[in-house]
Design an enzyme around this catalytic site. Structure first.
Site, PDB file in Angstrom:
ATOM      1  N   ASP A 222     -11.120   2.752   3.654  1.00 18.07           N
ATOM      2  CA  ASP A 222     -11.552   1.359   3.463  1.00 18.07           C
ATOM      3  C   ASP A 222     -13.071   1.288   3.245  1.00 18.07           C
ATOM      4  O   ASP A 222     -13.578   0.309   2.712  1.00 18.07           O
ATOM      5  CB  ASP A 222     -11.216   0.520   4.717  1.00 18.07           C
ATOM      6  CG  ASP A 222      -9.920  -0.270   4.565  1.00 18.07           C
ATOM      7  OD1 ASP A 222      -9.501  -0.525   3.421  1.00 18.07           O
ATOM      8  OD2 ASP A 222      -9.336  -0.634   5.611  1.00 18.07           O
TER       9      ASP A 222
ATOM     10  N   GLN B 183      -4.714  -1.624   9.488  1.00 22.39           N
ATOM     11  CA  GLN B 183      -4.599  -2.962   8.886  1.00 22.39           C
ATOM     12  C   GLN B 183      -5.188  -4.014   9.827  1.00 22.39           C
ATOM     13  O   GLN B 183      -4.853  -4.058  11.008  1.00 22.39           O
ATOM     14  CB  GLN B 183      -3.115  -3.256   8.600  1.00 22.39           C
ATOM     15  CG  GLN B 183      -2.871  -4.539   7.857  1.00 22.39           C
ATOM     16  CD  GLN B 183      -3.435  -4.515   6.424  1.00 22.39           C
ATOM     17  OE1 GLN B 183      -3.328  -3.526   5.723  1.00 22.39           O
ATOM     18  NE2 GLN B 183      -4.049  -5.622   6.025  1.00 22.39           N
TER      19      GLN B 183
ATOM     20  N   LYS C   9       0.838  -1.212   0.000  1.00 24.99           N
ATOM     21  CA  LYS C   9       0.000   0.000   0.000  1.00 24.99           C
ATOM     22  C   LYS C   9       0.865   1.252   0.000  1.00 24.99           C
ATOM     23  O   LYS C   9       0.584   2.228  -0.711  1.00 24.99           O
ATOM     24  CB  LYS C   9      -0.949  -0.008   1.215  1.00 24.99           C
ATOM     25  CG  LYS C   9      -2.078  -1.021   1.057  1.00 24.99           C
ATOM     26  CD  LYS C   9      -2.856  -1.278   2.338  1.00 24.99           C
ATOM     27  CE  LYS C   9      -3.833  -2.430   2.098  1.00 24.99           C
ATOM     28  NZ  LYS C   9      -4.540  -2.897   3.293  1.00 24.99           N
TER      29      LYS C   9
END
Ligand code: NAD
Length: 299
Positions: free
Chosen positions: A120, A97, A53
């Protein structure tokens, strides 16, 4: 029939070009889109995902901050970090995460992220907006699947779409997007799951099948209607002939004989998920800074 391949790598490259252009426009307004990733602990798979990422961001001009927290730290330390990032005006997107260590409540952390910075798209406010049909952020994998369908010229309006899998990160948000009253929605959506009876009958009636199950090669060619579109979200590591390899939730070889178009694994949905995080981050920068961001994927 041998299916046409839907090339996720190629579409993801296009998306990254669009993001680069949007980043340049924001830069001209003095805004550098910035994503903070937060990793708690040292899970090797999570470390790999986070570093990908970070690299993806840097490749398109997005600033990436790599925040690390000791895996044994108290949950409060993660909450405080998230609060600091929420309050930091130079940070536009915050991603924690998962999975998290046992002492942290996953759902609590998702709720602690400022919904405007929730790239997200998992915060209940963002899932609610998605369900209402005016999404702020669409979670990255469903957004990527939808873009692949558009690029493959798959008409969703009036189509019978079967999504296999009802997770909050893939199946449910994707079903909601495909139901939306717009050009890339208007489908008749059936969601199947572990308690579904006669999955084969449901799949054989589908114009579009999306498999997001986590069971290697669950869906095979005998379950696919001739000419249907097949999107394989699954990423499963299996041992074959003493070698470790990645397979999807679809048995690619048999499914491609029946399908009209199909995504491969790897090289299908995976690269799209990565690219869509960049899209959501640029969108977050636009939202937080009040700047107009034009991205084809958001229309
Ligand atoms: P999950 O484990 O949260 O959900 C799996 C779903 O499949 C559940 O809703 C369950 O009811 C359903 N299911 C399980 N067994 C079934 C069966 N036999 N028949 C029908 N339904 C069944 O999974 P997830 O997080 O949505 O991920 C699904 C797969 O997609 C995994 O392989 C994951 O690694 C992969 N994934 C890939 C990407 C990507 O970028 N390509 C992103 C997210 C997840």
């Amino acid at each position: 029939m041998t299916a046409a391949l839907i090339d996720g790598d190629a579409v993801a490259a296009e998306v990254r070009d669009e993001v680069r252009t949007a980043v340049e426009k924001l830069a001209a307004k003095g805004v550098t889109p910035t994503l903070a990733t937060v990793l708690m602990g040292t899970d090797p798979a999570s470390e790999t995902y986070v570093s990908l990422k970070q690299d993806d961001c840097e490749a398109v001009g997005i600033e990436a901050r790599d925040v690390r927290i000791d895996g044994d730290a108290p949950a409060d330390e993660l909450y405080e970090t998230v609060t600091d990032l929420n309050d930091d005006p130079s940070v536009h997107g915050v991603l924690v995460q998962q999975p998290l260590p046992d002492q942290v409540n996953d759902d609590g952390i998702v709720r602690a992220i400022d919904p405007r910075k929730d790239v997200d798209g998992f915060h209940p406010e963002n899932l609610g907006l998605l369900m209402r049909g005016n999404a702020r952020y669409v979670p990255c994998t469903p957004l990527g699947v939808q873009r692949l369908l558009v690029e493959a010229d798959v008409e969703t309006e009036g189509a019978d779409v079967v999504v296999v899998g009802r997770s909050t990160i893939v199946g449910k948000p994707l079903a909601n997007r495909l139901l939306a009253r717009d050009d890339s929605g208007n489908a008749t959506v059936t969601v199947c799951h572990s308690r579904t009876e006669d999955l084969t009958a449901k799949l054989r009636a589908a114009d579009v099948v999306v498999a997001a199950v986590g069971v290697p090669e669950l869906v095979d060619g005998s379950m696919i209607r001739e000419g249907a579109t097949v999107v394989d979200v699954g990423i499963n590591r299996v041992e074959r002939d003493g070698e470790s390899m990645l397979v999807g939730d679809v048995d690619f070889e048999s499914a491609r004989e029946a399908a009209g178009a199909i995504t491969p694994v790897p090289g299908g949905v995976g690269p799209m998920t990565r690219a869509m995080l960049l899209v959501n981050t640029v969108r977050a920068a636009g939202l937080v800074e009040g700047a107009d961001v034009e991205l084809a994927t958001l229309d």
